[in-house]
Scaffold this motif. Structure first.
Motif, PDB file in Angstrom:
ATOM      1  N   GLY A   1     -38.422  -4.186 -85.783  1.00 51.67           N
ATOM      2  CA  GLY A   1     -39.345  -5.249 -85.400  1.00 51.67           C
ATOM      3  C   GLY A   1     -39.498  -5.415 -83.907  1.00 51.67           C
ATOM      4  N   VAL A   2     -38.748  -4.673 -83.104  1.00 50.16           N
ATOM      5  CA  VAL A   2     -38.859  -4.775 -81.650  1.00 50.16           C
ATOM      6  C   VAL A   2     -40.218  -4.235 -81.208  1.00 50.16           C
ATOM      7  CG1 VAL A   2     -37.941  -3.958 -79.442  1.00 50.16           C
ATOM      8  CG2 VAL A   2     -36.377  -4.589 -81.302  1.00 50.16           C
ATOM      9  N   TRP A   3     -40.895  -4.983 -80.323  1.00 47.10           N
ATOM     10  CA  TRP A   3     -42.209  -4.554 -79.861  1.00 47.10           C
ATOM     11  C   TRP A   3     -42.294  -4.683 -78.354  1.00 47.10           C
ATOM     12  CZ3 TRP A   3     -45.141  -8.278 -77.353  1.00 47.10           C
ATOM     13  CH2 TRP A   3     -44.778  -9.623 -77.577  1.00 47.10           C
ATOM     14  N   MET A   4     -43.227  -3.938 -77.749  1.00 40.76           N
ATOM     15  CA  MET A   4     -43.380  -3.956 -76.298  1.00 40.76           C
ATOM     16  C   MET A   4     -44.839  -3.698 -75.931  1.00 40.76           C
ATOM     17  SD  MET A   4     -42.362  -4.287 -73.218  1.00 40.76           S
ATOM     18  CE  MET A   4     -40.585  -4.423 -73.443  1.00 40.76           C
TER      19      MET A   4
ATOM     20  N   PHE B   1     -46.650  -2.500 -72.948  1.00 42.71           N
ATOM     21  CA  PHE B   1     -46.359  -1.845 -71.682  1.00 42.71           C
ATOM     22  C   PHE B   1     -47.342  -2.245 -70.586  1.00 42.71           C
ATOM     23  CE2 PHE B   1     -43.020   0.644 -73.328  1.00 42.71           C
ATOM     24  CZ  PHE B   1     -43.378   1.036 -74.625  1.00 42.71           C
ATOM     25  N   ALA B   2     -48.519  -2.739 -70.959  1.00 41.38           N
ATOM     26  CA  ALA B   2     -49.501  -3.141 -69.951  1.00 41.38           C
ATOM     27  C   ALA B   2     -49.070  -4.406 -69.220  1.00 41.38           C
ATOM     28  CB  ALA B   2     -50.859  -3.356 -70.607  1.00 41.38           C
ATOM     29  N   THR B   3     -48.370  -5.312 -69.948  1.00 37.68           N
ATOM     30  CA  THR B   3     -47.950  -6.579 -69.338  1.00 37.68           C
ATOM     31  C   THR B   3     -46.457  -6.665 -69.139  1.00 37.68           C
ATOM     32  OG1 THR B   3     -47.733  -7.658 -71.505  1.00 37.68           O
ATOM     33  CG2 THR B   3     -49.904  -7.723 -70.454  1.00 37.68           C
ATOM     34  N   GLY B   4     -45.718  -5.734 -69.755  1.00 32.28           N
ATOM     35  CA  GLY B   4     -44.263  -5.793 -69.667  1.00 32.28           C
ATOM     36  C   GLY B   4     -43.657  -6.801 -70.617  1.00 32.28           C
ATOM     37  N   LYS B   5     -44.490  -7.423 -71.476  1.00 28.72           N
ATOM     38  CA  LYS B   5     -43.984  -8.433 -72.392  1.00 28.72           C
ATOM     39  C   LYS B   5     -43.538  -7.790 -73.689  1.00 28.72           C
ATOM     40  CE  LYS B   5     -45.069 -12.954 -74.345  1.00 28.72           C
ATOM     41  NZ  LYS B   5     -46.036 -14.073 -74.397  1.00 28.72           N
ATOM     42  N   GLY B   6     -42.459  -8.292 -74.271  1.00 27.55           N
ATOM     43  CA  GLY B   6     -41.972  -7.764 -75.527  1.00 27.55           C
ATOM     44  C   GLY B   6     -40.985  -8.721 -76.147  1.00 27.55           C
ATOM     45  N   CYS B   7     -40.591  -8.430 -77.393  1.00 27.55           N
ATOM     46  CA  CYS B   7     -39.640  -9.289 -78.083  1.00 27.55           C
ATOM     47  C   CYS B   7     -39.061  -8.510 -79.256  1.00 27.55           C
ATOM     48  CB  CYS B   7     -40.314 -10.577 -78.545  1.00 27.55           C
ATOM     49  SG  CYS B   7     -39.148 -11.921 -78.908  1.00 27.55           S
ATOM     50  N   GLY B   8     -38.260  -9.175 -80.071  1.00 22.14           N
ATOM     51  CA  GLY B   8     -37.500  -8.448 -81.071  1.00 22.14           C
ATOM     52  C   GLY B   8     -37.787  -8.785 -82.502  1.00 22.14           C
ATOM     53  N   ASP B   9     -38.938  -9.432 -82.849  1.00 28.64           N
ATOM     54  CA  ASP B   9     -39.229  -9.693 -84.257  1.00 28.64           C
ATOM     55  C   ASP B   9     -40.742  -9.756 -84.458  1.00 28.64           C
ATOM     56  OD1 ASP B   9     -40.185 -12.729 -84.500  1.00 28.64           O
ATOM     57  OD2 ASP B   9     -38.604 -12.616 -82.976  1.00 28.64           O
ATOM     58  N   LEU B  10     -41.149  -9.638 -85.730  1.00 32.76           N
ATOM     59  CA  LEU B  10     -42.573  -9.551 -86.047  1.00 32.76           C
ATOM     60  C   LEU B  10     -43.274 -10.899 -85.997  1.00 32.76           C
ATOM     61  CD1 LEU B  10     -42.574  -6.892 -88.916  1.00 32.76           C
ATOM     62  CD2 LEU B  10     -42.890  -6.582 -86.462  1.00 32.76           C
ATOM     63  N   VAL B  11     -42.539 -11.999 -86.112  1.00 31.57           N
ATOM     64  CA  VAL B  11     -43.159 -13.317 -85.981  1.00 31.57           C
ATOM     65  C   VAL B  11     -43.683 -13.489 -84.556  1.00 31.57           C
ATOM     66  CG1 VAL B  11     -42.825 -15.809 -86.148  1.00 31.57           C
ATOM     67  CG2 VAL B  11     -41.680 -14.287 -87.777  1.00 31.57           C
TER      68      VAL B  11
END
Length: 858
Positions: free
Chosen positions: A59-62, A64-74
């Motif tokens: 579920g980790v997502w990133m 790359f254009a903004t550098g924003k990411g987190c670790g779950d699908l919610v």
């Protein structure tokens, strides 16, 4: 209640989403693709690319254009929607939506709404028990006992990709036959959780999803019993099915099988064929097993196992694939040589093999000897051939060619008439606009390769036609075009209506059952050229082929190819025999284009073969005079005549309205968008108007011509179907005098008029019309009688006798439609005509003839 006070178990919602990660993420980011354990795309709107990734396992997502990411699908869904995590959780688990009040709405707290590219449809009120995507590991064992049917005879467990229980399907044998019931893990009132006999959460999981690996073919059967039987026959193979039978294919989650090698073993019955058609809409690359033979109705893999089949028997049947991938919808859509090469095989015709590369989508025809390295690399890149037909030196070209020729040989014969180029088409119940690089199907843009034509049409790529993505024109805007056409200086007011009708139909001409043509004419100074340049050409826009004077039929046909585009033929003059012959062939092309069921034009090729053309164009000719003299032309081409006018004030009003409407590209584009949106209604209205026109005109072909033009006219002021009463009322108020068959010259009348107007050269060099000498001969003038006999004619007892063959008569009819002694056929069709035995037309001329009653033709 505010969100920060709402008690939501985000960990549990995140686990639910993760259990169905691939199907959910594919919906949220539709332009992406799977790459190993990740889903990659170009950004937050799901466009193609690699600047955004989601790990489908963790579920980790990133971004790359903004550098924003987190670790779950919610949090991923909240990032995509621009909403709070509570709102995202409510979208994943609909039962939470009841707990949210107006303060949580995106427009109520300042947050931006969901992007337009991913609209959120309004949900129905949640039922008392809501099915969840999967059950937790500590969920109790369900009781499958049915209060009527008792204990099930078979229980099939559905699981997620990572093996968590998604639900069960139970089979019960009853006195009325087999019955099925699904069981889902549901959330109920007050947050209660329990197993309930309800359908799975949609999209529904596939049976056997937990066995899916990254390699190998996937076999699809209909029903869990058949799937289990095939697994026993072929241990180790991936065998899957979907829940709830042939009517529920669309509700299953087919995303995990996108791009995979899929082989479908359908039940041997009509529901099985229906299931095949539905599956192919989701998995167009799938191949279908040919169960064939005299097997019983409904025969399937479970029946094969019961008959004692072995693994070899099953593999032999699974290798017996239909020669076409889309067995019921498109019998020639098949992957190249049953492999994953980027082109479509269309079949063989006239010694050539036809292919459609995915890149460009232009159809390529190759003779057997033309299957050489350079031509094959035009179909697919070298690395594709190396991957599919490898050998030590790179590509086994002999094996590649053999596979292509053998595969093409079992496909149905390729029919070039099924090829569709740019323009508007009716495809089953779909209105398709082919813009060259893509299709618009019922108003929705679609990739050419993705469209499954219900009538097996083949859409060929071409140069792009710019389409309008703004709003369609309103009734008021359409009426302004009617006003502009009506203001032009016509000899007959009806011409303005008919021109407006042609302009309305031209952009959608390929979708019509009858394609009407018009001929704009008028004396020098009548404004004909201004109308063509400033009204007609801008209205049809880039959807037309514009040609002039010396253009040939072959040139027009070769440029159109398979396009359904209107043709504007300006300066359509025929000042000499060569020009008349050239224009006559263009008119022949227009005649063929009129009817939906018109026969193909077949032309020979340099190598002794033939090529078929099926033209779907509407023609507008413009010239000072008209060359449409045959009845076959006059019933298909409406003549619109402008008169010379010196009324500058009237022309000023025309230019003012023109500047506000047709001069503006946005206006013409909006009008064309309106017509495309209502093409099906226009087609049906043409049938209504045509039916009324038959009552008035008495001639079906003329009625089809006028009916279509009036449907176009009607479409500019209304988008509604026209009633029979309204059509009859409108037509009854128009003057149709010049369109009635009894007031339109027939071919034989035109032939007779030509003869009477032809000039005879007398012995002293003077020239007189035939009609003048006939009148003198009727009065007993012997010199006139002698002159007529020298030219193959004579007057006797009130009748004109015309020889069937005669050199000087041939001179009079040279370069006309009645040359080569065809005049005798026309005269024989005239009222009161009689075929006469051989008689003398001078000392050394004896010929059969046709006699015409002169009194009837005074």
């Amino acid at each position: 209640m505010k969100h920060n006070k709402l008690s939501i178990n985000f960990k549990e919602v995140g686990a639910m989403a993760l259990a169905n990660s691939e199907s959910l993420v594919a919906q949220w980011l539709p332009g992406g693709r799977r790459s190993g354990p990740e889903w990659v795309c170009g950004g937050i709107n799901g466009e193609p690319g690699r600047r955004f990734s989601v790990n489908l396992t963790t579920g980790v997502w990133m971004n790359f254009a903004t550098g924003k990411g987190c670790g779950d699908l919610v949090s991923l869904l909240a990032h995509i929607r621009g909403c709070s995590q509570s709102e995202a959780a409510a979208e994943i688990d609909p039962s939470l939506a009841r707990s949210l009040n107006g303060n949580s709405h995106p427009n109520g707290n300042g947050r931006r709404p969901a992007p337009a590219s991913a609209p959120r449809a309004a949900r129905k009120p949640a039922p008392e028990w809501v099915p969840l995507p999967c059950a937790p590991d500590n969920a109790p064992e369900p009781s499958f006992r049915h209060y009527i049917h008792g204990e099930p005879v078979m229980v099939s467990r559905y699981a997620t990709r990572d093996g968590r229980t998604a639900g069960f399907v139970c089979r019960y044998d009853t006195t009325d036959g087999k019955r099925f019931s699904p069981f889902s893990w549901c959330r109920g009132p007050g947050g209660a959780l329990a197993w309930k006999p309800q359908g799975f959460a949609e999209p529904r999981p596939l049976y056997g999803l937990e066995t899916l690996t990254d390699e190998g073919p996937v076999y699809i059967t209909e029903g869990e019993k058949s799937a289990d039987a095939l697994r026993r026959l072929l241990p180790g193979e991936i065998v899957m099915t979907w829940p709830n039978g042939s009517g529920a294919v669309a509700k299953a989650d087919w995303a995990p099988l996108a791009g995979r090698d899929v082989i479908v073993w359908p039940d041997n019955d009509e529901p099985g064929a229906k299931a095949v058609r539905a599956i192919l809409k989701h998995l167009p690359q799938a191949r279908i097993v040919d169960t064939g033979g005299d097997r019983p109705e409904g025969w399937d893999a479970a029946d094969a196992e019961a008959e004692g089949w072995t693994a070899d028997d099953a593999r032999a049947l699974l290798a017996n694939l239909l020669p076409v991938a889309v067995a019921e919808q498109d019998p020639d859509r098949a992957p190249a040589a049953d492999r994953h090469l980027p082109f479509r095989m269309l079949g063989k015709a006239d010694g050539k093999y036809y292919y459609q590369p995915h890149k460009g989508m232009e159809i390529v025809g190759l003779s057997p000897s033309a299957h050489v390295k350079l031509n094959l690399m035009d179909l697919a890149a070298l690395q594709d051939w190396e991957a599919e037909f490898p050998n030590k030196s790179g590509v086994d070209w002999d094996s590649a060619v053999n596979a292509m020729l053998q595969r093409s040989s079992v496909l149905p014969k390729f029919d070039p008439r099924r090829v569709r180029g740019r323009g508007c088409w009716i495809d089953g119940e779909d209105v398709v606009f082919h813009a060259g690089s893509h299709l618009t199907v019922n108003g929705v843009e679609q990739d050419i390769r993705a469209y499954q034509s219900p009538i097996r049409a083949v859409y060929e790529g071409a140069l792009e036609i710019q389409t309008h993505d703004g709003p369609a024109a309103s009734n008021a805007e359409g009426i302004r075009l009617l006003e502009l056409c009506g203001m032009l200086p016509w000899e007959r007011p009806l011409s303005g209506i008919l021109l407006a009708g042609w302009l309305a139909l031209a952009p959608i001409c390929g979708a019509l059952g009858w394609r009407p043509h018009v001929w704009l004419t008028g004396p020098s100074g009548s404004g004909k050229s201004w109308v063509v340049s400033n009204i007609i050409t801008p209205m049809v826009g880039k959807t037309c082929l514009a040609v002039q004077g010396a253009s040939t039929e072959a040139g027009i046909r070769g440029t159109l190819r398979s396009d359904a585009l209107p043709v504007i033929f300006d300066e359509a003059e025929s000042e000499n025999a060569a020009g008349m012959g050239r224009l006559d062939k263009v008119l022949e092309l227009a005649r063929q284009a009129s009817s939906e069921g018109g026969a193909a034009i077949i032309k020979g090729t340099a190598d002794g073969r033939s090529v078929s053309y099926l033209v779907r164009s509407m023609f507008l000719f413009a010239s000072i005079g008209t060359a449409a003299t045959k009845k076959a032309d006059t019933s298909r081409i409406s003549v619109l005549e402008l008169r010379k006018s010196k009324d500058q004030e009237s022309f000023g009003r025309i230019k003012a309205l023109w500047a506000e409407t047709v001069m503006q590209p946005a206006y013409t584009a909006a009008i064309r968008a309106r017509l495309l949106a209502h093409a099906m209604t226009i087609r049906k209205n043409a049938e209504v108007f045509s039916g009324v026109a038959v009552e008035i005109l008495g001639d079906k072909r003329s009625a089809d011509q006028i009916g279509a033009l009036l449907a176009g006219y009607h479409s500019l002021k209304s988008t509604q179907p026209v009633t029979l009463e309204a059509a009859r009322d409108f037509m009854s108020r128009q003057d149709w005098g010049e369109h009635r068959p009894d007031e339109v010259d027939s071919d034989e009348s035109r032939c007779f008029s030509h003869l009477m107007d032809s000039l005879l050269t007398l012995e002293h060099g003077a020239k007189v019309p035939v009609g003048e000498k006939v009148a003198e001969a009727e009065k007993g003038d012997l010199d006139a009688q002698a002159t007529l006999k020298r030219w193959g004619m004579k007057v006797q007892e009130g009748r004109l006798w015309v020889a069937n063959r005669h050199t000087l008569l041939g001179d009079l009819f040279r370069d006309t439609p009645w040359a080569a002694e065809k005049w005798s056929q026309q005269f024989a069709r005239m009222p009161g005509a009689q075929k006469m035995p051989a008689s003398k037309f001078g000392p050394k001329c004896t010929q059969r003839s046709v006699s015409i009653c002169l009194e009837e033709h005074d």
